[in-house]
Design a protein around this motif. Structure first.
Motif, PDB file in Angstrom:
ATOM      1  N   ILE A 248       0.839  -1.198   0.000  1.00 15.06           N
ATOM      2  CA  ILE A 248       0.000   0.000   0.000  1.00 15.06           C
ATOM      3  C   ILE A 248       0.876   1.250   0.000  1.00 15.06           C
ATOM      4  N   GLY A 249       1.974   1.211   0.761  1.00 15.49           N
ATOM      5  CA  GLY A 249       2.939   2.313   0.766  1.00 15.49           C
ATOM      6  C   GLY A 249       2.533   3.457   1.677  1.00 15.49           C
ATOM      7  N   HIS A 250       3.252   4.554   1.549  1.00 21.35           N
ATOM      8  CA  HIS A 250       2.999   5.761   2.367  1.00 21.35           C
ATOM      9  C   HIS A 250       3.031   5.428   3.854  1.00 21.35           C
ATOM     10  N   LEU A 251       4.082   4.725   4.292  1.00 21.77           N
ATOM     11  CA  LEU A 251       4.139   4.269   5.681  1.00 21.77           C
ATOM     12  C   LEU A 251       4.010   5.395   6.711  1.00 21.77           C
ATOM     13  N   PRO A 252       4.606   6.571   6.493  1.00 22.08           N
ATOM     14  CA  PRO A 252       4.434   7.632   7.496  1.00 22.08           C
ATOM     15  C   PRO A 252       2.969   7.990   7.744  1.00 22.08           C
ATOM     16  N   THR A 253       2.151   7.913   6.707  1.00 20.45           N
ATOM     17  CA  THR A 253       0.712   8.172   6.860  1.00 20.45           C
ATOM     18  C   THR A 253      -0.003   6.950   7.414  1.00 20.45           C
ATOM     19  N   LEU A 254       0.317   5.788   6.860  1.00 18.48           N
ATOM     20  CA  LEU A 254      -0.363   4.551   7.236  1.00 18.48           C
ATOM     21  C   LEU A 254      -0.106   4.187   8.693  1.00 18.48           C
ATOM     22  N   MET A 255       1.110   4.454   9.180  1.00 14.82           N
ATOM     23  CA  MET A 255       1.494   4.053  10.531  1.00 14.82           C
ATOM     24  C   MET A 255       1.249   5.146  11.569  1.00 14.82           C
ATOM     25  N   LYS A 256       0.520   6.155  11.219  1.00 10.18           N
ATOM     26  CA  LYS A 256       0.261   7.257  12.151  1.00 10.18           C
ATOM     27  C   LYS A 256      -1.021   6.992  12.929  1.00 10.18           C
ATOM     28  N   GLY A 257      -0.857   6.738  14.229  1.00 12.26           N
ATOM     29  CA  GLY A 257      -2.001   6.570  15.111  1.00 12.26           C
ATOM     30  C   GLY A 257      -1.973   7.610  16.202  1.00 12.26           C
ATOM     31  N   ILE A 258      -2.805   7.429  17.206  1.00  6.86           N
ATOM     32  CA  ILE A 258      -2.884   8.399  18.295  1.00  6.86           C
ATOM     33  C   ILE A 258      -1.546   8.512  19.023  1.00  6.86           C
TER      34      ILE A 258
END
Length: 199
Positions: free
Chosen positions: A157-167
């Motif tokens: 899917i990519g875009h790990l900085p966005t995908l892995m951003k949680g609270i």
């Protein structure tokens, strides 16, 4: 009715802003509806040693579950408390052997740890995560269990900085987008193994 147990570490326990249950439970209920009952026995901070310690009392003792999804390994591979690859493999082997006393192999689903955003996560590196994921895949294949490669899915899917951003925003504990993807992977596995009725 399907009775599904979810177990593992903090990735499965986090409410991620949800009020009354872990976010993965909510996402799965939205996708699967009332035909599925969920039991979540995951504990934050668990590694494979912890799971082995509590497997009889907390996991195998759930009377109703007939399918089990396990997401483990995130804490085994952490550099500040690392479990060796060989020990990780042995622990997984023992976990599966214990689960096989209750579940048929095709009712056991192993889920890999996700990748991390390395700009925020100093204790976990993706090249190392890949090594642990490869061991998990090997163990699943050896026992004919189902393997969900969350690591590979997130990378595709990519875009790990966005995908892995949680609270928590620590590069490891993802937010609602990640939970929706995880839920989709679980539903896809259930469909592939023909546990869900076709629409």
């Amino acid at each position: 009715m399907l009775n599904i147990q979810l177990t593992g570490d903090s990735i499965l326990t986090r409410f991620e802003g949800n009020e009354d249950e872990p976010m993965i439970n909510k996402c799965l209920k939205n996708k699967l509806g009332p035909a599925v009952r969920l039991t979540n026995t995951a504990i934050s901070g668990n590694n494979t040693f912890d799971m082995l310690t509590r497997i009889e009392k907390d996991i195998l003792s759930v009377p109703t579950s007939n399918l089990i999804f396990i997401l483990i390994g995130t804490n085994d591979l952490a550099l500040h408390k690392q479990v060796s690859l060989s020990q990780f493999k042995e622990n997984l082997r023992q976990i599966i052997e214990k689960l096989l006393t209750k579940y048929p192999a095709h009712h056991i689903f192993l889920i890999s740890p996700p990748p991390v955003d390395e700009s925020k996560q100093k204790y976990r590196k993706n090249v190392l995560i890949f090594e642990y994921v490869s061991i998990m895949k090997e163990v699943a294949e050896n026992f004919s269990c189902y393997f969900i490669d969350l690591y590979q899915t997130f990378f595709e899917i990519g875009h790990l900085p966005t995908l892995m951003k949680g609270i928590r925003d620590d590069g490891l504990h993802f937010g609602i987008i990640g939970y929706q993807i995880l839920a989709e992977q679980i539903v896809a596995a259930l469909n592939e193994e023909k546990f869900l009725n076709p629409l």
